[in-house]
Write an enzyme that holds these catalytic residues in place. Sequence first.
Site, PDB file in Angstrom:
ATOM      1  N   LYS A   1      31.617  28.469   2.905  1.00 32.33           N
ATOM      2  CA  LYS A   1      31.890  27.021   2.873  1.00 32.33           C
ATOM      3  C   LYS A   1      33.282  26.768   3.404  1.00 32.33           C
ATOM      4  O   LYS A   1      34.221  27.463   3.021  1.00 32.33           O
ATOM      5  CB  LYS A   1      31.789  26.514   1.434  1.00 32.33           C
ATOM      6  CG  LYS A   1      31.993  25.024   1.313  1.00 32.33           C
ATOM      7  CD  LYS A   1      32.745  24.609   0.056  1.00 32.33           C
ATOM      8  CE  LYS A   1      34.232  24.880   0.158  1.00 32.33           C
ATOM      9  NZ  LYS A   1      35.030  24.254  -0.924  1.00 32.33           N
TER      10      LYS A   1
ATOM     11  N   ARG B   1      43.191  47.616  -9.631  1.00 32.35           N
ATOM     12  CA  ARG B   1      42.103  47.875 -10.585  1.00 32.35           C
ATOM     13  C   ARG B   1      42.576  48.964 -11.531  1.00 32.35           C
ATOM     14  O   ARG B   1      43.553  49.671 -11.235  1.00 32.35           O
ATOM     15  CB  ARG B   1      40.845  48.322  -9.845  1.00 32.35           C
ATOM     16  CG  ARG B   1      41.036  49.596  -9.065  1.00 32.35           C
ATOM     17  CD  ARG B   1      39.744  50.108  -8.415  1.00 32.35           C
ATOM     18  NE  ARG B   1      39.983  51.375  -7.749  1.00 32.35           N
ATOM     19  CZ  ARG B   1      39.799  51.594  -6.469  1.00 32.35           C
ATOM     20  NH1 ARG B   1      39.403  50.609  -5.676  1.00 32.35           N
ATOM     21  NH2 ARG B   1      40.021  52.777  -5.951  1.00 32.35           N
TER      22      ARG B   1
ATOM     23  N   GLU C   1      -7.911 -13.510  15.109  1.00 31.88           N
ATOM     24  CA  GLU C   1      -7.735 -12.604  13.975  1.00 31.88           C
ATOM     25  C   GLU C   1      -9.094 -12.190  13.438  1.00 31.88           C
ATOM     26  O   GLU C   1     -10.047 -12.970  13.463  1.00 31.88           O
ATOM     27  CB  GLU C   1      -6.918 -13.285  12.882  1.00 31.88           C
ATOM     28  CG  GLU C   1      -5.471 -13.526  13.264  1.00 31.88           C
ATOM     29  CD  GLU C   1      -4.778 -12.248  13.711  1.00 31.88           C
ATOM     30  OE1 GLU C   1      -4.662 -11.317  12.905  1.00 31.88           O
ATOM     31  OE2 GLU C   1      -4.368 -12.173  14.888  1.00 31.88           O
TER      32      GLU C   1
ATOM     33  N   GLY D   1       3.368 -15.920   7.173  1.00 28.82           N
ATOM     34  CA  GLY D   1       2.678 -15.508   8.396  1.00 28.82           C
ATOM     35  C   GLY D   1       3.657 -15.076   9.475  1.00 28.82           C
ATOM     36  O   GLY D   1       4.843 -15.380   9.414  1.00 28.82           O
TER      37      GLY D   1
ATOM     38  N   GLY E   1       9.149  -3.709  12.085  1.00 31.16           N
ATOM     39  CA  GLY E   1       9.864  -2.628  11.418  1.00 31.16           C
ATOM     40  C   GLY E   1       8.965  -1.480  11.019  1.00 31.16           C
ATOM     41  O   GLY E   1       9.443  -0.371  10.760  1.00 31.16           O
TER      42      GLY E   1
ATOM     43  N   ARG F   1       0.805  -1.228   0.000  1.00 32.38           N
ATOM     44  CA  ARG F   1       0.000   0.000   0.000  1.00 32.38           C
ATOM     45  C   ARG F   1       0.838   1.279   0.000  1.00 32.38           C
ATOM     46  O   ARG F   1       0.316   2.369  -0.229  1.00 32.38           O
ATOM     47  CB  ARG F   1      -0.952  -0.008   1.198  1.00 32.38           C
ATOM     48  CG  ARG F   1      -2.146  -0.935   0.966  1.00 32.38           C
ATOM     49  CD  ARG F   1      -3.273  -0.574   1.875  1.00 32.38           C
ATOM     50  NE  ARG F   1      -3.146  -1.207   3.176  1.00 32.38           N
ATOM     51  CZ  ARG F   1      -3.639  -0.696   4.298  1.00 32.38           C
ATOM     52  NH1 ARG F   1      -4.253   0.476   4.287  1.00 32.38           N
ATOM     53  NH2 ARG F   1      -3.494  -1.342   5.431  1.00 32.38           N
TER      54      ARG F   1
ATOM     55  N   ASN G   1      38.259  30.378  -5.195  1.00 33.90           N
ATOM     56  CA  ASN G   1      38.959  29.265  -4.553  1.00 33.90           C
ATOM     57  C   ASN G   1      39.195  28.085  -5.486  1.00 33.90           C
ATOM     58  O   ASN G   1      39.863  27.142  -5.130  1.00 33.90           O
ATOM     59  CB  ASN G   1      38.169  28.784  -3.319  1.00 33.90           C
ATOM     60  CG  ASN G   1      36.782  28.274  -3.696  1.00 33.90           C
ATOM     61  OD1 ASN G   1      36.173  28.764  -4.649  1.00 33.90           O
ATOM     62  ND2 ASN G   1      36.297  27.296  -2.967  1.00 33.90           N
ATOM     63  N   TYR G   2      38.667  28.162  -6.698  1.00 37.88           N
ATOM     64  CA  TYR G   2      38.672  26.986  -7.573  1.00 37.88           C
ATOM     65  C   TYR G   2      39.180  27.379  -8.943  1.00 37.88           C
ATOM     66  O   TYR G   2      38.641  28.290  -9.575  1.00 37.88           O
ATOM     67  CB  TYR G   2      37.227  26.466  -7.656  1.00 37.88           C
ATOM     68  CG  TYR G   2      37.043  25.177  -8.406  1.00 37.88           C
ATOM     69  CD1 TYR G   2      37.796  24.054  -8.089  1.00 37.88           C
ATOM     70  CD2 TYR G   2      36.097  25.074  -9.419  1.00 37.88           C
ATOM     71  CE1 TYR G   2      37.614  22.858  -8.767  1.00 37.88           C
ATOM     72  CE2 TYR G   2      35.906  23.890 -10.099  1.00 37.88           C
ATOM     73  CZ  TYR G   2      36.662  22.778  -9.768  1.00 37.88           C
ATOM     74  OH  TYR G   2      36.477  21.602 -10.438  1.00 37.88           O
TER      75      TYR G   2
ATOM     76  N   GLY H   1      -6.312  -8.204  15.380  1.00 41.02           N
ATOM     77  CA  GLY H   1      -6.644  -9.386  16.167  1.00 41.02           C
ATOM     78  C   GLY H   1      -7.247  -8.936  17.490  1.00 41.02           C
ATOM     79  O   GLY H   1      -6.780  -7.975  18.104  1.00 41.02           O
TER      80      GLY H   1
HETATM   81  C1  UD1 Z   1      -0.947  -8.888  12.963  1.00 41.37           C
HETATM   82  C2  UD1 Z   1      -1.499  -9.736  14.094  1.00 41.37           C
HETATM   83  C3  UD1 Z   1      -2.753  -9.089  14.635  1.00 41.37           C
HETATM   84  C4  UD1 Z   1      -2.466  -7.667  15.090  1.00 41.37           C
HETATM   85  C5  UD1 Z   1      -1.821  -6.870  13.952  1.00 41.37           C
HETATM   86  C6  UD1 Z   1      -1.355  -5.550  14.453  1.00 41.37           C
HETATM   87  C7  UD1 Z   1      -0.892 -12.026  13.517  1.00 41.37           C
HETATM   88  C8  UD1 Z   1      -1.367 -13.307  12.967  1.00 41.37           C
HETATM   89  N1  UD1 Z   1      -1.803 -11.043  13.572  1.00 41.37           N
HETATM   90  O1  UD1 Z   1      -1.920  -8.922  11.931  1.00 41.37           O
HETATM   91  O2  UD1 Z   1      -3.270  -9.836  15.720  1.00 41.37           O
HETATM   92  O3  UD1 Z   1      -3.638  -7.038  15.507  1.00 41.37           O
HETATM   93  O4  UD1 Z   1      -0.673  -7.587  13.434  1.00 41.37           O
HETATM   94  O5  UD1 Z   1      -0.909  -4.780  13.357  1.00 41.37           O
HETATM   95  O6  UD1 Z   1       0.246 -11.920  13.904  1.00 41.37           O
HETATM   96  N2  UD1 Z   1       5.435 -10.182   8.480  1.00 41.37           N
HETATM   97  C9  UD1 Z   1       6.583 -10.829   8.091  1.00 41.37           C
HETATM   98  N3  UD1 Z   1       6.482 -12.072   7.545  1.00 41.37           N
HETATM   99  C10 UD1 Z   1       5.284 -12.674   7.369  1.00 41.37           C
HETATM  100  C11 UD1 Z   1       4.135 -12.012   7.755  1.00 41.37           C
HETATM  101  C12 UD1 Z   1       4.217 -10.756   8.313  1.00 41.37           C
HETATM  102  O7  UD1 Z   1       7.675 -10.314   8.249  1.00 41.37           O
HETATM  103  O8  UD1 Z   1       5.279 -13.814   6.879  1.00 41.37           O
HETATM  104  C13 UD1 Z   1       5.536  -8.821   9.052  1.00 41.37           C
HETATM  105  C14 UD1 Z   1       4.952  -7.793   8.123  1.00 41.37           C
HETATM  106  O9  UD1 Z   1       5.988  -7.179   7.379  1.00 41.37           O
HETATM  107  C15 UD1 Z   1       4.312  -6.798   9.064  1.00 41.37           C
HETATM  108  C16 UD1 Z   1       4.020  -7.593  10.314  1.00 41.37           C
HETATM  109  O10 UD1 Z   1       4.760  -8.783  10.219  1.00 41.37           O
HETATM  110  O11 UD1 Z   1       5.197  -5.772   9.416  1.00 41.37           O
HETATM  111  C17 UD1 Z   1       2.544  -7.845  10.518  1.00 41.37           C
HETATM  112  O12 UD1 Z   1       2.100  -8.673   9.470  1.00 41.37           O
HETATM  113  P1  UD1 Z   1       0.642  -8.590   8.892  1.00 41.37           P
HETATM  114  O13 UD1 Z   1       0.475  -9.693   7.941  1.00 41.37           O
HETATM  115  O14 UD1 Z   1       0.359  -7.211   8.432  1.00 41.37           O
HETATM  116  O15 UD1 Z   1      -0.218  -8.906  10.187  1.00 41.37           O
HETATM  117  P2  UD1 Z   1      -1.662  -8.412  10.424  1.00 41.37           P
HETATM  118  O16 UD1 Z   1      -2.575  -9.159   9.547  1.00 41.37           O
HETATM  119  O17 UD1 Z   1      -1.747  -6.948  10.398  1.00 41.37           O
END
Ligand code: UD1
Length: 453
Positions: A348, A437, A151, A78, A101, A15, A383-384, A136
């Site tokens: 500078k 001059r 979730e 996930g 992050g 997004r 200077n240059y 969640g």
């Molecule tokens: C997650 C939580 C949810 C919470 C929400 C808060 C889970 C299953 N759900 O949902 O309960 O309310 O965050 O924002 O944890 N990421 C990875 N690798 C992956 C998947 C995700 O690095 O395989 C990182 C994503 O970059 C992101 C963060 O984890 O920064 C959250 O992932 P996302 O899939 O957005 O979780 P949500 O569905 O928002």
Amino acid sequence: MTIDVVILAAGKGSRMRSDLPKVLHPIGGVPMLARVIGTARQLGEVDITVVIGHGAEQVREGFSDSGVRFVEQAQQLGTGHAVAQAIPHFRSGATVLVLYGDVPLVKSGTLQSLLSAADRGPALLSVEMANPAGYGRIVRDDAGRVLAIVEEKDADADTLAIREVNTGILAAPAELLSRWLPELSCDNAQGEYYLTDIIARSVSEEIPVTGVRASDALEVAGVNSRAQQAQMERALQQASAVALMNAGVTLLDPARIDIRGDLQCGTDVSIDINCVFEGSVTLGKGVQIGPNCLLRNCRLGDATRVEANTIIEDAHVGEACTLGPFARLRPGTQLAAGAKVGNFVEIKKARVGAGSKINHLSYVGDAVIGEAVNVGAGTITCNYDGVNKSLTEIGDGAFIGSNTALVAPVKVGDGATVGAGSTITREVGSEELAVARGRQRNVSGWQRPVKKT
Ligand code: UD1
Ligand code: CA
């Protein structure tokens, strides 16, 4: 306490619609991931693993000397799967803290409380939301004990009505995560390995789960779009402005200041509207900054005044100096106490001694200027030569007439005077007058040309 931090940063951030990985986008001038790493470090001697995936190379490059470990999650299966990538690096007896992050403003004090609550079982950070859509939900029993995180996509109508949501941030003993994460199932609405499933698992093993509530929604807010990034930016700027005012700084309009880095101010500093501070900026007591100024990595001594539209970068300015309006101090500028730099003056890599004045329309580059020197309007250090930069040295008390060109390398001695309009190519001795001059010639009885018929 041994703390192993895992920062999730593998997601695509679609997004944002950006070629730059989301976690490299800045909030308050600092990449979001850098903020999270910085906060984690405030917890003490922590081991940090960052889980990367989309844009992995760019993230690695941006943080090559940050002292963190990267592990790659090739496919984003996930949050549970993401944390599992770090299991080989968990230390025995450690408490694991999971951060994101793209949740850049979390505070170390909050994390400290979460860690303290996680010595025997998981502790999760929750927050109350007026509109919990997308998050969640935290399911508790009648006694208030946490039972599970459900979730949104897996929730029934009653669960959807819960306003206490999972921020995603949690802490848990490494031993438990190492055992539970590889056993997660992906049998859910999204077909993902949910980190959140460890909560129900813990409850089933009768290991208590602690819920810690974050007091402030901004602290746990994530960034998924440019609009959210901008909203968070404004909220952070507003908070910084309030902190400055509480520390004794006058802001003519707290809604019109931007701090992209770290701004330290003495008491009774006054900052007019639309100023931007980048990197590390320190303002001494009683410093006054006029409107529309940009200050980057610089230090200004007590009682210095900066007039409107001045730009200062990588410079040291002494006490009681006056700058601007429309002055530009470029990297390597050092002004001693009481120096004056006026409008349309660019400096500078130059040292300017105490009380010296460069008041109008000048370029001073690669120069050492003594004390109480007057540099007249329109003076330029040449200077240059097209290949090399050379030094101009001007002694204490020298007077450089207007529109002088100082062809470097060149020296002007103490107390020397240079006549206006001179092009100085040879050393001027101390106390000497140099005039270089064409002499003025007056022709009397001169007839102007007349138009041919
Ligand atoms: C997650 C939580 C949810 C919470 C929400 C808060 C889970 C299953 N759900 O949902 O309960 O309310 O965050 O924002 O944890 N990421 C990875 N690798 C992956 C998947 C995700 O690095 O395989 C990182 C994503 O970059 C992101 C963060 O984890 O920064 C959250 O992932 P996302 O899939 O957005 O979780 P949500 O569905 O928002
Ligand atoms: Ca999300």
